[in-house]
Every structure is written in C-alpha cells, then in structure tokens.
Motif scaffolding. Structure first.
Motif, PDB file in Angstrom:
ATOM      1  N   GLY A  87       5.829  -9.327   4.706  1.00 37.20           N
ATOM      2  CA  GLY A  87       7.115  -9.332   4.023  1.00 37.20           C
ATOM      3  C   GLY A  87       6.962  -9.544   2.534  1.00 37.20           C
ATOM      4  N   ASP A  88       6.031 -10.382   2.150  1.00 42.63           N
ATOM      5  CA  ASP A  88       5.822 -10.649   0.735  1.00 42.63           C
ATOM      6  C   ASP A  88       5.305  -9.414   0.011  1.00 42.63           C
ATOM      7  OD1 ASP A  88       5.920 -12.589  -1.364  1.00 42.63           O
ATOM      8  OD2 ASP A  88       3.723 -12.588  -1.353  1.00 42.63           O
ATOM      9  N   ARG A  89       4.490  -8.643   0.676  1.00 48.21           N
ATOM     10  CA  ARG A  89       3.927  -7.446   0.048  1.00 48.21           C
ATOM     11  C   ARG A  89       4.886  -6.268   0.040  1.00 48.21           C
ATOM     12  NH1 ARG A  89      -1.851  -7.581   2.992  1.00 48.21           N
ATOM     13  NH2 ARG A  89      -2.667  -9.422   1.934  1.00 48.21           N
ATOM     14  N   SER A  90       5.702  -6.128   1.080  1.00 45.99           N
ATOM     15  CA  SER A  90       6.484  -4.902   1.218  1.00 45.99           C
ATOM     16  C   SER A  90       7.984  -5.067   0.973  1.00 45.99           C
ATOM     17  CB  SER A  90       6.261  -4.306   2.608  1.00 45.99           C
ATOM     18  OG  SER A  90       6.709  -5.207   3.591  1.00 45.99           O
ATOM     19  N   VAL A  91       8.544  -6.233   1.195  1.00 47.04           N
ATOM     20  CA  VAL A  91       9.983  -6.403   1.097  1.00 47.04           C
ATOM     21  C   VAL A  91      10.400  -6.969  -0.261  1.00 47.04           C
ATOM     22  CG1 VAL A  91      11.983  -7.565   2.091  1.00 47.04           C
ATOM     23  CG2 VAL A  91      10.197  -6.681   3.579  1.00 47.04           C
ATOM     24  N   VAL A  92       9.657  -7.932  -0.764  1.00 52.08           N
ATOM     25  CA  VAL A  92      10.002  -8.576  -2.027  1.00 52.08           C
ATOM     26  C   VAL A  92       9.643  -7.630  -3.167  1.00 52.08           C
ATOM     27  CG1 VAL A  92       9.562 -10.550  -3.525  1.00 52.08           C
ATOM     28  CG2 VAL A  92       9.615 -10.847  -1.047  1.00 52.08           C
ATOM     29  N   PRO A  93      10.605  -7.299  -4.015  1.00 60.71           N
ATOM     30  CA  PRO A  93      10.296  -6.377  -5.106  1.00 60.71           C
ATOM     31  C   PRO A  93       9.396  -7.045  -6.151  1.00 60.71           C
ATOM     32  CG  PRO A  93      12.532  -7.176  -5.309  1.00 60.71           C
ATOM     33  CD  PRO A  93      12.002  -7.695  -4.012  1.00 60.71           C
ATOM     34  N   PRO A  94       8.494  -6.286  -6.737  1.00 58.25           N
ATOM     35  CA  PRO A  94       7.643  -6.859  -7.776  1.00 58.25           C
ATOM     36  C   PRO A  94       8.458  -7.147  -9.028  1.00 58.25           C
ATOM     37  CG  PRO A  94       7.216  -4.521  -7.558  1.00 58.25           C
ATOM     38  CD  PRO A  94       8.171  -4.886  -6.478  1.00 58.25           C
ATOM     39  N   PRO A  95       8.057  -8.119  -9.815  1.00 53.84           N
ATOM     40  CA  PRO A  95       8.815  -8.431 -11.027  1.00 53.84           C
ATOM     41  C   PRO A  95       8.690  -7.303 -12.036  1.00 53.84           C
ATOM     42  CG  PRO A  95       6.811  -9.710 -10.943  1.00 53.84           C
ATOM     43  CD  PRO A  95       6.923  -9.007  -9.632  1.00 53.84           C
TER      44      PRO A  95
END
Length: 57
Positions: free
Chosen positions: A42-50
C-alpha cells in the motif's frame, strides 16, 4: 508504517525466543508477515509520492 511492521516481525519473535517460547515466536512472525506485506504494498502503490514545490494546505 512499513518500518513498524518490519520491527514487529523482527523484535517480537526475538524477544519470545529469549524467553524460550519457540511456538509463540513462530506465531508472532507468521501473524505479522501479512500485515507487513499489505502495508508495504500500500505504501508503494496507493500513497502518492510527494510533489516537489507543492504547497501545504
């Protein structure tokens, strides 16, 4: 969050092994592994990068 679940996988079983509880150590490692996998995915794929230069709201 991925760091916390990685710490759960490492420290929990190590502490219980020091107490001589091999079965509980295996259970802790096995129960924390799926949570770690989900959080890492989820951290790699769902959270948008800043975005550089984006303003805080």
């Amino acid at each position: 969050m991925p760091a916390l679940t990685a710490m759960m996988i490492t420290l929990g079983p190590d502490l219980t092994l020091r107490q001589g509880r091999r079965g509980l150590a295996a259970l802790l490692r096995a129960s924390a592994a799926p949570a770690h996998a989900l959080v890492t995915f989820g951290d790699r794929s769902v959270v948008p990068p800043p975005r550089p230069g984006a303003r805080r709201t």
